[in-house]
Design a protein around this motif. Structure first.
Motif, PDB file in Angstrom:
ATOM      1  N   PRO A 254       0.849  -1.195   0.000  1.00 11.27           N
ATOM      2  CA  PRO A 254       0.000   0.000   0.000  1.00 11.27           C
ATOM      3  C   PRO A 254       0.881   1.239   0.000  1.00 11.27           C
ATOM      4  O   PRO A 254       1.909   1.263   0.676  1.00 11.27           O
ATOM      5  CB  PRO A 254      -0.774  -0.113   1.328  1.00 11.27           C
ATOM      6  CG  PRO A 254       0.095  -0.923   2.211  1.00 11.27           C
ATOM      7  CD  PRO A 254       0.917  -1.831   1.325  1.00 11.27           C
ATOM      8  N   ALA A 255       0.513   2.246  -0.752  1.00 13.45           N
ATOM      9  CA  ALA A 255       1.388   3.418  -0.830  1.00 13.45           C
ATOM     10  C   ALA A 255       0.589   4.712  -0.885  1.00 13.45           C
ATOM     11  O   ALA A 255      -0.302   4.878  -1.724  1.00 13.45           O
ATOM     12  CB  ALA A 255       2.295   3.311  -2.057  1.00 13.45           C
ATOM     13  N   TYR A 256       0.924   5.598   0.025  1.00 11.47           N
ATOM     14  CA  TYR A 256       0.308   6.918   0.044  1.00 11.47           C
ATOM     15  C   TYR A 256       1.415   7.962   0.044  1.00 11.47           C
ATOM     16  O   TYR A 256       2.204   8.026   0.983  1.00 11.47           O
ATOM     17  CB  TYR A 256      -0.583   7.060   1.291  1.00 11.47           C
ATOM     18  CG  TYR A 256      -1.183   8.428   1.448  1.00 11.47           C
ATOM     19  CD1 TYR A 256      -2.052   8.928   0.469  1.00 11.47           C
ATOM     20  CD2 TYR A 256      -0.886   9.228   2.539  1.00 11.47           C
ATOM     21  CE1 TYR A 256      -2.597  10.185   0.595  1.00 11.47           C
ATOM     22  CE2 TYR A 256      -1.426  10.494   2.672  1.00 11.47           C
ATOM     23  CZ  TYR A 256      -2.280  10.973   1.691  1.00 11.47           C
ATOM     24  OH  TYR A 256      -2.819  12.223   1.824  1.00 11.47           O
TER      25      TYR A 256
ATOM     26  N   GLU B 104       4.286   8.242  -1.731  1.00 14.36           N
ATOM     27  CA  GLU B 104       5.586   7.560  -1.589  1.00 14.36           C
ATOM     28  C   GLU B 104       6.414   7.687  -2.865  1.00 14.36           C
ATOM     29  O   GLU B 104       7.147   6.770  -3.212  1.00 14.36           O
ATOM     30  CB  GLU B 104       5.353   6.059  -1.281  1.00 14.36           C
ATOM     31  CG  GLU B 104       4.566   5.756  -0.030  1.00 14.36           C
ATOM     32  CD  GLU B 104       5.405   5.778   1.243  1.00 14.36           C
ATOM     33  OE1 GLU B 104       6.571   6.215   1.202  1.00 14.36           O
ATOM     34  OE2 GLU B 104       4.854   5.377   2.288  1.00 14.36           O
TER      35      GLU B 104
ATOM     36  N   ASP C 102      -2.980   4.555  -2.776  1.00  8.36           N
ATOM     37  CA  ASP C 102      -4.086   4.923  -1.891  1.00  8.36           C
ATOM     38  C   ASP C 102      -4.383   6.422  -1.982  1.00  8.36           C
ATOM     39  O   ASP C 102      -4.230   7.159  -1.013  1.00  8.36           O
ATOM     40  CB  ASP C 102      -3.716   4.511  -0.452  1.00  8.36           C
ATOM     41  CG  ASP C 102      -4.869   4.713   0.515  1.00  8.36           C
ATOM     42  OD1 ASP C 102      -6.028   4.785   0.062  1.00  8.36           O
ATOM     43  OD2 ASP C 102      -4.599   4.805   1.734  1.00  8.36           O
TER      44      ASP C 102
ATOM     45  N   ASN D  60      -8.038   8.540  -0.910  1.00  2.00           N
ATOM     46  CA  ASN D  60      -7.256   7.999   0.194  1.00  2.00           C
ATOM     47  C   ASN D  60      -8.187   7.319   1.202  1.00  2.00           C
ATOM     48  O   ASN D  60      -9.006   7.974   1.836  1.00  2.00           O
ATOM     49  CB  ASN D  60      -6.463   9.138   0.865  1.00  2.00           C
ATOM     50  CG  ASN D  60      -5.679   8.673   2.071  1.00  2.00           C
ATOM     51  OD1 ASN D  60      -5.871   9.146   3.172  1.00  2.00           O
ATOM     52  ND2 ASN D  60      -4.795   7.715   1.872  1.00  2.00           N
TER      53      ASN D  60
ATOM     54  N   GLY E 168      -6.909   4.971   3.529  1.00  2.00           N
ATOM     55  CA  GLY E 168      -6.134   4.516   4.681  1.00  2.00           C
ATOM     56  C   GLY E 168      -5.524   3.160   4.412  1.00  2.00           C
ATOM     57  O   GLY E 168      -6.008   2.377   3.582  1.00  2.00           O
ATOM     58  N   LYS E 169      -4.442   2.887   5.140  1.00  2.00           N
ATOM     59  CA  LYS E 169      -3.636   1.681   4.882  1.00  2.00           C
ATOM     60  C   LYS E 169      -4.427   0.384   4.977  1.00  2.00           C
ATOM     61  O   LYS E 169      -4.223  -0.539   4.180  1.00  2.00           O
ATOM     62  CB  LYS E 169      -2.470   1.667   5.879  1.00  2.00           C
ATOM     63  CG  LYS E 169      -1.601   0.463   5.755  1.00  2.00           C
ATOM     64  CD  LYS E 169      -0.512   0.421   6.804  1.00  2.00           C
ATOM     65  CE  LYS E 169       0.165  -0.941   6.711  1.00  2.00           C
ATOM     66  NZ  LYS E 169       1.281  -1.079   7.648  1.00  2.00           N
TER      67      LYS E 169
ATOM     68  N   ALA F  27      -6.392  -0.169   1.884  1.00  2.00           N
ATOM     69  CA  ALA F  27      -5.462  -0.399   0.770  1.00  2.00           C
ATOM     70  C   ALA F  27      -4.916  -1.829   0.827  1.00  2.00           C
ATOM     71  O   ALA F  27      -4.799  -2.510  -0.201  1.00  2.00           O
ATOM     72  CB  ALA F  27      -4.323   0.616   0.814  1.00  2.00           C
TER      73      ALA F  27
ATOM     74  N   ASP G 261       5.313  -2.447   3.863  1.00  2.00           N
ATOM     75  CA  ASP G 261       5.215  -1.007   3.652  1.00  2.00           C
ATOM     76  C   ASP G 261       6.109  -0.558   2.500  1.00  2.00           C
ATOM     77  O   ASP G 261       7.096  -1.204   2.172  1.00  2.00           O
ATOM     78  CB  ASP G 261       5.619  -0.251   4.925  1.00  2.00           C
ATOM     79  CG  ASP G 261       4.581  -0.413   6.029  1.00  2.00           C
ATOM     80  OD1 ASP G 261       3.521  -1.006   5.775  1.00  2.00           O
ATOM     81  OD2 ASP G 261       4.851   0.073   7.147  1.00  2.00           O
ATOM     82  N   ALA G 262       5.762   0.601   1.947  1.00  2.00           N
ATOM     83  CA  ALA G 262       6.509   1.129   0.807  1.00  2.00           C
ATOM     84  C   ALA G 262       7.803   1.825   1.224  1.00  2.00           C
ATOM     85  O   ALA G 262       8.704   2.000   0.410  1.00  2.00           O
ATOM     86  CB  ALA G 262       5.642   2.114   0.035  1.00  2.00           C
ATOM     87  N   ASP G 263       7.915   2.220   2.488  1.00  2.00           N
ATOM     88  CA  ASP G 263       9.011   3.118   2.874  1.00  2.00           C
ATOM     89  C   ASP G 263      10.297   2.395   3.293  1.00  2.00           C
ATOM     90  O   ASP G 263      11.169   3.006   3.917  1.00  2.00           O
ATOM     91  CB  ASP G 263       8.555   4.074   3.974  1.00  2.00           C
ATOM     92  CG  ASP G 263       7.987   3.347   5.178  1.00  2.00           C
ATOM     93  OD1 ASP G 263       8.169   2.121   5.264  1.00  2.00           O
ATOM     94  OD2 ASP G 263       7.357   4.006   6.028  1.00  2.00           O
TER      95      ASP G 263
ATOM     96  N   GLN H 215      10.836   0.406   5.596  1.00  2.00           N
ATOM     97  CA  GLN H 215      10.988   0.093   7.025  1.00  2.00           C
ATOM     98  C   GLN H 215      10.890  -1.418   7.233  1.00  2.00           C
ATOM     99  O   GLN H 215      11.287  -1.934   8.264  1.00  2.00           O
ATOM    100  CB  GLN H 215       9.922   0.821   7.848  1.00  2.00           C
ATOM    101  CG  GLN H 215      10.255   2.287   8.034  1.00  2.00           C
ATOM    102  CD  GLN H 215       9.215   3.029   8.851  1.00  2.00           C
ATOM    103  OE1 GLN H 215       8.038   2.687   8.854  1.00  2.00           O
ATOM    104  NE2 GLN H 215       9.657   4.065   9.537  1.00  2.00           N
TER     105      GLN H 215
HETATM  106  N1  UDP Z   1      -0.270   4.176   3.737  1.00  2.00           N
HETATM  107  C1  UDP Z   1      -1.401   4.045   2.943  1.00  2.00           C
HETATM  108  N2  UDP Z   1      -2.448   4.888   3.165  1.00  2.00           N
HETATM  109  C2  UDP Z   1      -2.435   5.846   4.134  1.00  2.00           C
HETATM  110  C3  UDP Z   1      -1.290   5.937   4.957  1.00  2.00           C
HETATM  111  C4  UDP Z   1      -0.225   5.081   4.737  1.00  2.00           C
HETATM  112  O1  UDP Z   1      -1.448   3.201   2.054  1.00  2.00           O
HETATM  113  O2  UDP Z   1      -3.417   6.573   4.269  1.00  2.00           O
HETATM  114  C5  UDP Z   1       0.879   3.289   3.508  1.00  2.00           C
HETATM  115  C6  UDP Z   1       2.226   3.979   3.442  1.00  2.00           C
HETATM  116  O3  UDP Z   1       2.487   4.497   2.155  1.00  2.00           O
HETATM  117  C7  UDP Z   1       3.176   2.871   3.850  1.00  2.00           C
HETATM  118  C8  UDP Z   1       2.347   2.094   4.882  1.00  2.00           C
HETATM  119  O4  UDP Z   1       0.985   2.405   4.604  1.00  2.00           O
HETATM  120  O5  UDP Z   1       3.485   2.020   2.767  1.00  2.00           O
HETATM  121  C9  UDP Z   1       2.699   2.467   6.315  1.00  2.00           C
HETATM  122  O6  UDP Z   1       2.537   3.855   6.473  1.00  2.00           O
HETATM  123  P1  UDP Z   1       3.519   4.739   7.364  1.00  2.00           P
HETATM  124  O7  UDP Z   1       4.925   4.485   6.958  1.00  2.00           O
HETATM  125  O8  UDP Z   1       3.029   6.147   7.302  1.00  2.00           O
HETATM  126  O9  UDP Z   1       3.192   4.140   8.806  1.00  2.00           O
HETATM  127  P2  UDP Z   1       4.121   3.769  10.036  1.00  2.00           P
HETATM  128  O10 UDP Z   1       5.541   3.662   9.564  1.00  2.00           O
HETATM  129  O11 UDP Z   1       3.897   4.850  10.999  1.00  2.00           O
HETATM  130  O12 UDP Z   1       3.553   2.451  10.495  1.00  2.00           O
END
Ligand code: UDP
Ligand code: MG
Length: 202
Positions: free
Chosen positions: A9-11, A13, A44, A72, A74-75, A78, A95-97, A99
């Motif tokens: 899921p990606a918002y 990114e 998303d 959008n 939300g995760k 998505a 996650d896309a980031d 992490q």
């Molecule tokens: N994400 C999404 N929709 C949203 C918020 C976040 O699809 O409305 C995705 C985001 O791009 C990422 C994952 O969900 O791939 C986790 O989001 P984030 O890194 O903001 O969360 P955290 O690291 O705080 O868990």
């Protein structure tokens, strides 16, 4: 040859789509004798160039596919779209980031081959979190355990591998206000107890 869906899921990114793709390709190249993959992005409702990045990658590499949500949501929603569109024998949601390090997928695949149907990564340490965050998180899970009829695993995030059978079960659950971590427990199936350790920042 088994097909692995990697659902992301990606918002907003736009800077992460290509680096994530490159890391995934590097990892999946190591097991290309046994697995093919589809990298399934869920856009998303991003307001930046995320969708353009997905489109460009799809043009270049047809293992990359995407779903574009109308706004959008939300995760959690998505991720549900990812379950709906996945074609794989198993699915990894991450996650896309970055992490969630893609390299961990190799360990997850090994456990899947051993017969586990829900392989979850557990964070190593809750590094960088304040004592208050740690304490409230502990309390949250303690209260949740008291009120929920099924155990929900603390510290296990959304970085996991699910067998197709789990994905099919999750697809039956059409709640729009989703707590996916609870749903993973609700559906049952064989979960790895000695979780894959990873990601201080899961
Ligand atoms: N994400 C999404 N929709 C949203 C918020 C976040 O699809 O409305 C995705 C985001 O791009 C990422 C994952 O969900 O791939 C986790 O989001 P984030 O890194 O903001 O969360 P955290 O690291 O705080 O868990
Ligand atoms: Mg994050």
């Amino acid at each position: 040859m088994k097909l692995l869906t990697i659902s992301v899921p990606a918002y907003n990114e736009e800077t992460m789509i290509v680096p994530l793709y490159e890391r995934v390709v590097e990892v999946m190249d190591q097991v290309k004798e046994s697995y093919t993959f589809e990298l399934l992005f869920i856009n998303d409702g991003s307001k930046d160039g995320t969708l353009d990045q997905m489109k460009a990658l799809h043009e270049k590499d047809n293992r990359v596919v995407y779903v574009d949500l109308s706004r959008n949501y939300g995760k959690e929603v998505a991720m549900a779209a990812g379950f709906d569109y996945a074609k794989g024998d198993a699915l990894v949601t991450m996650d896309a980031d970055l992490q969630h390090p893609p390299e961990v997928i190799l360990e997850m695949l090994k456990l899947w081959e051993l017969g586990y149907e829900d392989v979850y990564a557990k964070r190593n340490r809750r590094e960088g979190e304040t004592w208050l965050k740690k304490a409230t998180s502990k309390l949250y899970y303690r209260i949740l355990q008291k009120v929920a009829r099924i155990p929900v695993l603390p510290d296990a995030g959304d970085f996991r591998l699910l067998d197709k059978r789990c994905v099919e079960a999750l697809k039956q659950m059409r709640e729009s206000n989703r707590y996916t971590k609870g749903l993973y427990s609700w559906i049952g199936f064989k979960k790895n107890r000695s979780s894959v350790r990873c990601c201080p920042s899961l």
